[in-house]
Structures are given as structure tokens and as C-alpha cells.
Design a protein around this motif. Structure first.
Motif, PDB file in Angstrom:
ATOM      1  N   GLN A 224      38.480  32.094  43.247  1.00  0.00           N
ATOM      2  CA  GLN A 224      38.973  33.344  43.837  1.00  0.00           C
ATOM      3  C   GLN A 224      39.628  33.105  45.192  1.00  0.00           C
ATOM      4  O   GLN A 224      40.362  33.959  45.681  1.00  0.00           O
ATOM      5  N   GLU A 225      39.378  31.944  45.808  1.00  0.00           N
ATOM      6  CA  GLU A 225      39.964  31.595  47.103  1.00  0.00           C
ATOM      7  C   GLU A 225      41.343  30.959  46.973  1.00  0.00           C
ATOM      8  O   GLU A 225      42.046  30.786  47.979  1.00  0.00           O
ATOM      9  N   ASP A 226      41.730  30.559  45.772  1.00  0.00           N
ATOM     10  CA  ASP A 226      42.994  29.841  45.589  1.00  0.00           C
ATOM     11  C   ASP A 226      44.174  30.790  45.794  1.00  0.00           C
ATOM     12  O   ASP A 226      44.284  31.811  45.107  1.00  0.00           O
ATOM     13  N   PRO A 227      45.074  30.460  46.729  1.00  0.00           N
ATOM     14  CA  PRO A 227      46.267  31.298  46.928  1.00  0.00           C
ATOM     15  C   PRO A 227      47.079  31.498  45.646  1.00  0.00           C
ATOM     16  O   PRO A 227      47.686  32.548  45.471  1.00  0.00           O
ATOM     17  N   PHE A 228      47.075  30.513  44.754  1.00  0.00           N
ATOM     18  CA  PHE A 228      47.792  30.671  43.486  1.00  0.00           C
ATOM     19  C   PHE A 228      47.216  31.847  42.694  1.00  0.00           C
ATOM     20  O   PHE A 228      47.961  32.624  42.095  1.00  0.00           O
ATOM     21  N   LEU A 229      45.895  31.974  42.675  1.00  0.00           N
ATOM     22  CA  LEU A 229      45.259  33.069  41.946  1.00  0.00           C
ATOM     23  C   LEU A 229      45.396  34.379  42.714  1.00  0.00           C
ATOM     24  O   LEU A 229      45.722  35.424  42.129  1.00  0.00           O
ATOM     25  N   ILE A 230      45.195  34.325  44.014  1.00  0.00           N
ATOM     26  CA  ILE A 230      45.305  35.528  44.856  1.00  0.00           C
ATOM     27  C   ILE A 230      46.681  36.167  44.709  1.00  0.00           C
ATOM     28  O   ILE A 230      46.807  37.385  44.593  1.00  0.00           O
ATOM     29  N   GLU A 231      47.725  35.327  44.708  1.00  0.00           N
ATOM     30  CA  GLU A 231      49.107  35.830  44.630  1.00  0.00           C
ATOM     31  C   GLU A 231      49.573  36.061  43.195  1.00  0.00           C
ATOM     32  O   GLU A 231      50.704  36.495  42.968  1.00  0.00           O
ATOM     33  N   GLY A 232      48.726  35.741  42.214  1.00  0.00           N
ATOM     34  CA  GLY A 232      49.066  36.015  40.821  1.00  0.00           C
ATOM     35  C   GLY A 232      50.136  35.109  40.235  1.00  0.00           C
ATOM     36  O   GLY A 232      50.827  35.502  39.301  1.00  0.00           O
TER      37      GLY A 232
END
Length: 96
Positions: free
Chosen positions: A64-72
Motif C-alpha cells: 500500500q506504500e508503493d507509489p505505483f499502487l498509490i497512483e494506480g
């Protein structure tokens, strides 16, 4: 142990924009001893992370901390496995 399989769902231009914060995320979890290996897939459609964590829930929190996941821009698939056999140099990672 866990295999974290990332698949890019946005154009590479959006991925490239997020590489610096993604690398910071990786470095944080390497320093914590959670991430053991990582790299991009070929062709460049995503990436793979080999992680060591106490539970799937812990891994789910970490990603959940990964910017890739955060930014979709990427999706994760989590595969849990028990390494019962290793190369001799990797014996410290073996589990029973």
C-alpha cells in the motif's frame, strides 16, 4: 516468502515519472530486510519483488506504500510460497 508480481496498467511515461519515489520505497524495504530481490520484467510490462514477511497481511500493508499502487499505474499479484529447497548459498532462506 512472497513473490510480488507487478503489472503496469498505464503507459510507461506514467511509470517513468514515478520511478524515483518507487526506488525510495524499495530501498526502505530492503533496509528493513523485507525485500530480497527485485527487478523489472522483460519485456517491460511490470516487475517482480521477492519478499520475506511474517504474513500475507504484512505484505498487503507494505504494498500500500508503493507509489505505483498509490497512483494506480500498476497492480500487484501476491504469491505466497514456502522455500523448502534452495541453492547452497541461499540456505539461510529455507523454511520447513
Amino acid at each position: 516468502m512472497f513473490i510480488l508480481h507487478l503489472t503496469y496498467v498505464k503507459p510507461l511515461s506514467e511509470i517513468d515519472r514515478l520511478i524515483p519515489p518507487h526506488v525510495e520505497y524499495l530501498e526502505k524495504h530492503y533496509a528493513a530486510g523485507t525485500f530480497l530481490f527485485s527487478g523489472r520484467r522483460e519485456p517491460r510490462t511490470g516487475g517482480v519483488i521477492i519478499a520475506r514477511a511474517g504474513s500475507r497481511a504484512e505484505v498487503e500493508e507494505i504494498i500500500q506504500e508503493d507509489p505505483f499502487l498509490i497512483e494506480g499505474v500498476a497492480e500487484y499479484e501476491i504469491v505466497e510460497f514456502v522455500p523448502t529447497k534452495t541453492a547452497p548459498d541461499l540456505g539461510g532462506y529455507k523454511e520447513s
